[in-house]
Write a protein that holds these residues in place. Structure first.
Motif, PDB file in Angstrom:
ATOM      1  N   TYR A  82      34.964  41.086  34.968  1.00 52.56           N
ATOM      2  CA  TYR A  82      36.367  41.456  34.871  1.00 52.56           C
ATOM      3  C   TYR A  82      36.801  41.391  33.415  1.00 52.56           C
ATOM      4  O   TYR A  82      36.233  40.643  32.617  1.00 52.56           O
ATOM      5  CB  TYR A  82      37.251  40.492  35.681  1.00 52.56           C
ATOM      6  CG  TYR A  82      37.152  40.664  37.178  1.00 52.56           C
ATOM      7  CD1 TYR A  82      38.067  41.445  37.870  1.00 52.56           C
ATOM      8  CD2 TYR A  82      36.138  40.031  37.903  1.00 52.56           C
ATOM      9  CE1 TYR A  82      37.989  41.590  39.248  1.00 52.56           C
ATOM     10  CE2 TYR A  82      36.042  40.184  39.279  1.00 52.56           C
ATOM     11  CZ  TYR A  82      36.974  40.962  39.940  1.00 52.56           C
ATOM     12  OH  TYR A  82      36.887  41.120  41.301  1.00 52.56           O
ATOM     13  N   ILE A 128      40.981  43.117  35.807  1.00 48.83           N
ATOM     14  CA  ILE A 128      40.500  44.473  36.060  1.00 48.83           C
ATOM     15  C   ILE A 128      38.977  44.448  36.199  1.00 48.83           C
ATOM     16  O   ILE A 128      38.264  44.063  35.270  1.00 48.83           O
ATOM     17  CB  ILE A 128      40.911  45.429  34.925  1.00 48.83           C
ATOM     18  CG1 ILE A 128      42.434  45.385  34.691  1.00 48.83           C
ATOM     19  CG2 ILE A 128      40.438  46.849  35.229  1.00 48.83           C
ATOM     20  CD1 ILE A 128      43.273  45.800  35.872  1.00 48.83           C
ATOM     21  N   TYR A 186      35.176  45.880  36.513  1.00 46.01           N
ATOM     22  CA  TYR A 186      34.385  47.012  36.029  1.00 46.01           C
ATOM     23  C   TYR A 186      32.915  46.756  36.322  1.00 46.01           C
ATOM     24  O   TYR A 186      32.486  45.627  36.585  1.00 46.01           O
ATOM     25  CB  TYR A 186      34.595  47.235  34.531  1.00 46.01           C
ATOM     26  CG  TYR A 186      33.934  46.192  33.644  1.00 46.01           C
ATOM     27  CD1 TYR A 186      32.679  46.421  33.069  1.00 46.01           C
ATOM     28  CD2 TYR A 186      34.555  44.970  33.386  1.00 46.01           C
ATOM     29  CE1 TYR A 186      32.069  45.469  32.261  1.00 46.01           C
ATOM     30  CE2 TYR A 186      33.963  44.020  32.581  1.00 46.01           C
ATOM     31  CZ  TYR A 186      32.711  44.267  32.020  1.00 46.01           C
ATOM     32  OH  TYR A 186      32.110  43.323  31.238  1.00 46.01           O
ATOM     33  N   SER A 226      36.799  57.137  35.258  1.00 42.64           N
ATOM     34  CA  SER A 226      38.054  56.692  35.873  1.00 42.64           C
ATOM     35  C   SER A 226      38.273  57.447  37.183  1.00 42.64           C
ATOM     36  O   SER A 226      38.251  58.682  37.212  1.00 42.64           O
ATOM     37  CB  SER A 226      39.223  56.933  34.910  1.00 42.64           C
ATOM     38  OG  SER A 226      40.433  56.469  35.457  1.00 42.64           O
ATOM     39  N   HIS A 260      35.618  51.408  36.137  1.00 41.66           N
ATOM     40  CA  HIS A 260      36.503  50.301  36.474  1.00 41.66           C
ATOM     41  C   HIS A 260      37.343  50.656  37.692  1.00 41.66           C
ATOM     42  O   HIS A 260      37.553  51.840  38.003  1.00 41.66           O
ATOM     43  CB  HIS A 260      37.427  49.955  35.295  1.00 41.66           C
ATOM     44  CG  HIS A 260      38.386  51.053  34.932  1.00 41.66           C
ATOM     45  ND1 HIS A 260      37.964  52.275  34.421  1.00 41.66           N
ATOM     46  CD2 HIS A 260      39.738  51.138  35.011  1.00 41.66           C
ATOM     47  CE1 HIS A 260      39.014  53.048  34.193  1.00 41.66           C
ATOM     48  NE2 HIS A 260      40.113  52.376  34.552  1.00 41.66           N
ATOM     49  N   SER A 316      40.013  45.173  41.673  1.00 42.35           N
ATOM     50  CA  SER A 316      40.959  44.717  40.660  1.00 42.35           C
ATOM     51  C   SER A 316      42.166  44.055  41.310  1.00 42.35           C
ATOM     52  O   SER A 316      42.415  44.203  42.513  1.00 42.35           O
ATOM     53  CB  SER A 316      41.412  45.889  39.778  1.00 42.35           C
ATOM     54  OG  SER A 316      40.370  46.299  38.916  1.00 42.35           O
ATOM     55  N   LEU A 320      39.826  47.207  28.459  1.00 45.93           N
ATOM     56  CA  LEU A 320      38.402  47.286  28.784  1.00 45.93           C
ATOM     57  C   LEU A 320      37.607  47.758  27.571  1.00 45.93           C
ATOM     58  O   LEU A 320      36.582  47.157  27.199  1.00 45.93           O
ATOM     59  CB  LEU A 320      38.196  48.242  29.958  1.00 45.93           C
ATOM     60  CG  LEU A 320      36.747  48.574  30.335  1.00 45.93           C
ATOM     61  CD1 LEU A 320      35.989  47.323  30.748  1.00 45.93           C
ATOM     62  CD2 LEU A 320      36.720  49.624  31.456  1.00 45.93           C
TER      63      LEU A 320
END
Length: 273
Positions: A3, A12, A14, A26, A53, A61, A80
């Motif tokens: 994260y 968040i 990833y 994305s 992510h 998330s 990120l």
């Protein structure tokens, strides 16, 4: 699980596969990074560091009550990129994710972003207004909101059909893709999924597109029923300085089948050029 911490403290998620030049993917609404697994493997197999992510409120998330807006999504992506200290970065975004990568590249990505790819992306703006008379009426998005609130589990199953073009005569329907769409959709929190409807429909990316200084490949399915090509890609290509438009005849909004294979090849070619 890995994260990064967003500016407001949100966590968040990833994941990253492979090594080499970085490429961030994305995802679209209401999905998660997992929808990109085929492309992540393709890029990693071809010598790239492939990263994806989960947007806040989606997937793994944090399900925040606030911050479900495009500026915050872009700031999360910036966190990120900064945390991983990525340079020479390429960005790939589908649908809402296409808007996210365009905003990030235009407002945060100077000195880090080298190329952008969008597929079935929402820019410039979806909703109808005096400035955008050809857009989709707000009533259509109000209807989506009502369905998400009333029974989002059933709505994800219903939405998967036009999303992948499975409602077209003669379409080869994949129950597996429908099930995956439902599963990833159900991982999104209600607040984040609901708020994101306003984000993808009402955010205006016109200035972001005009301010892009790097090459962008704008890919779009000709039979996209979710983000119609005439309201999106055909307008976006007129606003960018270094754009290439790629239209996939008969392709849907969802990336699958021949469309997925062709898009994968086109991404590799664009990144290598």
């Amino acid at each position: 699980m890995p994260y990064v911490t967003a500016p407001d403290g949100a966590q968040i998620f990833y994941k990253e596969w492979g090594a080499g030049r970085p490429v961030i993917f994305s995802h679209g609404w209401p999905l998660s990074a997992d929808i990109w697994d085929t492309e992540l493997k393709l890029l990693a197999d071809n010598g790239y560091r492939a990263i994806a992510h989960d947007r806040r409120g989606h997937g793994r998330s944090e399900q925040t009550w606030t911050g479900n807006d495009m500026d915050t999504y872009a700031a999360d992506l910036a966190a990120l990129v900064d945390t991983l200290d990525l340079t020479g970065l390429a960005l790939v975004g589908h649908s809402t994710g296409g808007g996210e990568v365009v905003r990030y590249a235009a407002q945060h990505g100077q000195g880090r972003v080298s190329k952008v790819v969008t597929a079935g992306a929402v820019p410039p703006v979806m909703v109808r207004s005096d400035q955008n008379p050809d857009g989709t009426p707000i009533a259509a998005f109000d209807d989506i909101r009502a369905h998400v609130l009333a029974d989002r589990s059933q709505y994800w199953k219903d939405l998967a059909l036009p999303f992948y073009g499975f409602n077209r005569d003669g379409a080869a329907v994949s129950q597996g893709l429908i099930d995956q769409f439902w599963l990833l959709g159900m991982q999104a929190g209600l607040a984040g999924a609901y708020d994101c409807i306003k984000v993808f429909s009402e955010t205006d990316f016109t200035e972001d597109l005009k301010n892009l200084t790097v090459p962008i490949l704008i890919a779009h399915g000709e039979d996209d029923q979710i983000v119609p090509i005439h309201d999106a890609a055909y307008k976006a290509i007129e606003l960018v300085s270094h754009g290439t438009l790629r239209v996939y005849p008969g392709a849907s909004h969802g990336i699958h089948g021949d469309y997925q294979a062709e898009l994968g090849r086109d991404i590799l070619r664009f990144l290598a050029a």
